[in-house]
Write an enzyme that holds these catalytic residues in place. Structure first.
Site, PDB file in Angstrom:
ATOM      1  N   ASP A  48      -9.450 -48.992 -13.533  1.00  0.00           N
ATOM      2  CA  ASP A  48     -10.009 -50.367 -14.237  1.00  0.00           C
ATOM      3  C   ASP A  48     -10.370 -51.325 -13.036  1.00  0.00           C
ATOM      4  O   ASP A  48     -11.411 -51.132 -12.491  1.00  0.00           O
ATOM      5  CB  ASP A  48      -8.852 -51.045 -15.153  1.00  0.00           C
ATOM      6  CG  ASP A  48      -9.607 -51.558 -16.315  1.00  0.00           C
ATOM      7  OD1 ASP A  48     -10.715 -51.655 -16.523  1.00  0.00           O
ATOM      8  OD2 ASP A  48      -8.631 -52.055 -17.215  1.00  0.00           O
ATOM      9  N   ASP A  49      -9.693 -52.334 -12.963  1.00  0.00           N
ATOM     10  CA  ASP A  49      -9.958 -53.452 -12.100  1.00  0.00           C
ATOM     11  C   ASP A  49      -9.057 -53.415 -10.849  1.00  0.00           C
ATOM     12  O   ASP A  49      -8.111 -53.892 -10.837  1.00  0.00           O
ATOM     13  CB  ASP A  49      -9.967 -54.797 -12.691  1.00  0.00           C
ATOM     14  CG  ASP A  49     -10.625 -55.917 -11.788  1.00  0.00           C
ATOM     15  OD1 ASP A  49     -10.245 -55.978 -10.599  1.00  0.00           O
ATOM     16  OD2 ASP A  49     -10.959 -56.858 -12.498  1.00  0.00           O
ATOM     17  N   HIS A  58     -15.770 -49.643 -24.186  1.00  0.00           N
ATOM     18  CA  HIS A  58     -14.184 -49.750 -24.159  1.00  0.00           C
ATOM     19  C   HIS A  58     -13.949 -49.951 -25.613  1.00  0.00           C
ATOM     20  O   HIS A  58     -14.347 -50.841 -26.296  1.00  0.00           O
ATOM     21  CB  HIS A  58     -14.066 -51.041 -23.617  1.00  0.00           C
ATOM     22  CG  HIS A  58     -13.811 -50.913 -21.870  1.00  0.00           C
ATOM     23  ND1 HIS A  58     -12.858 -51.359 -21.252  1.00  0.00           N
ATOM     24  CD2 HIS A  58     -14.682 -50.277 -20.909  1.00  0.00           C
ATOM     25  CE1 HIS A  58     -13.215 -51.087 -19.845  1.00  0.00           C
ATOM     26  NE2 HIS A  58     -14.142 -50.312 -19.866  1.00  0.00           N
ATOM     27  N   GLU A  91      -8.208 -50.029 -27.210  1.00  0.00           N
ATOM     28  CA  GLU A  91      -7.402 -50.678 -26.122  1.00  0.00           C
ATOM     29  C   GLU A  91      -6.261 -51.587 -26.688  1.00  0.00           C
ATOM     30  O   GLU A  91      -5.107 -51.498 -26.287  1.00  0.00           O
ATOM     31  CB  GLU A  91      -7.883 -51.436 -25.177  1.00  0.00           C
ATOM     32  CG  GLU A  91      -7.415 -51.866 -23.693  1.00  0.00           C
ATOM     33  CD  GLU A  91      -8.150 -52.580 -22.822  1.00  0.00           C
ATOM     34  OE1 GLU A  91      -7.587 -52.967 -21.712  1.00  0.00           O
ATOM     35  OE2 GLU A  91      -9.464 -52.832 -23.122  1.00  0.00           O
TER      36      GLU A  91
END
Length: 136
Positions: free
Chosen positions: A94-95, A10, A13
């Site tokens: 993502d989540d 990641h 971001e």
């Protein structure tokens, strides 16, 4: 790839994190980048991602909910920048529980908003398959 394994990091971001993207490519040899949305305004960095053959895991709802992208106009600008510079990207969620979405809903949203065509979504899905860590 490390010992034959793919590597995802990641990076890029949050605002000001563009150097993370370069480091992930140059120092770690990543196969995929989670998010990397801060590269959208940097043509040289987008070219680096593209030239390295790194796939970006793009998570529009996540980036909207965390206010890293302010709205659909910024989602479109990010996608357009990826497309313009030949950056391959997968549409990710993502989540899913935290952001109340699914990969299918992410795809539908991008098509409904006119950001991607159904054909472009299918192309993203093919890039994702090609970047899979599972040998086929």
């Amino acid at each position: 790839k490390m010992q034959g394994l793919g590597l995802t990091v990641h990076a890029g971001e949050e605002k000001g994190s563009e150097n993370e993207i370069s480091d992930a490519i140059d120092l770690l040899g990543v196969t995929r980048l989670g998010h990397a949305i801060q590269a959208a305004g940097n043509g040289q960095l987008l070219k680096k991602i593209s030239d390295a053959g790194v796939l970006v895991e793009f998570c529009p709802s996540s980036n909207l909910h965390t206010s890293l992208l302010s709205g659909m106009d910024e989602v479109k600008k990010t996608v357009d920048a990826f497309k313009k510079h030949g950056v391959k990207f997968a549409i990710c969620s993502d989540d899913t529980e935290m952001f109340s979405t699914t990969p299918l809903n992410e795809r539908k949203m991008l098509v409904k908003q006119g950001i991607l065509t159904q054909r472009e979504v299918e192309e993203c899905d093919e890039w994702a398959r090609q970047a899979s860590f599972i040998r086929q």
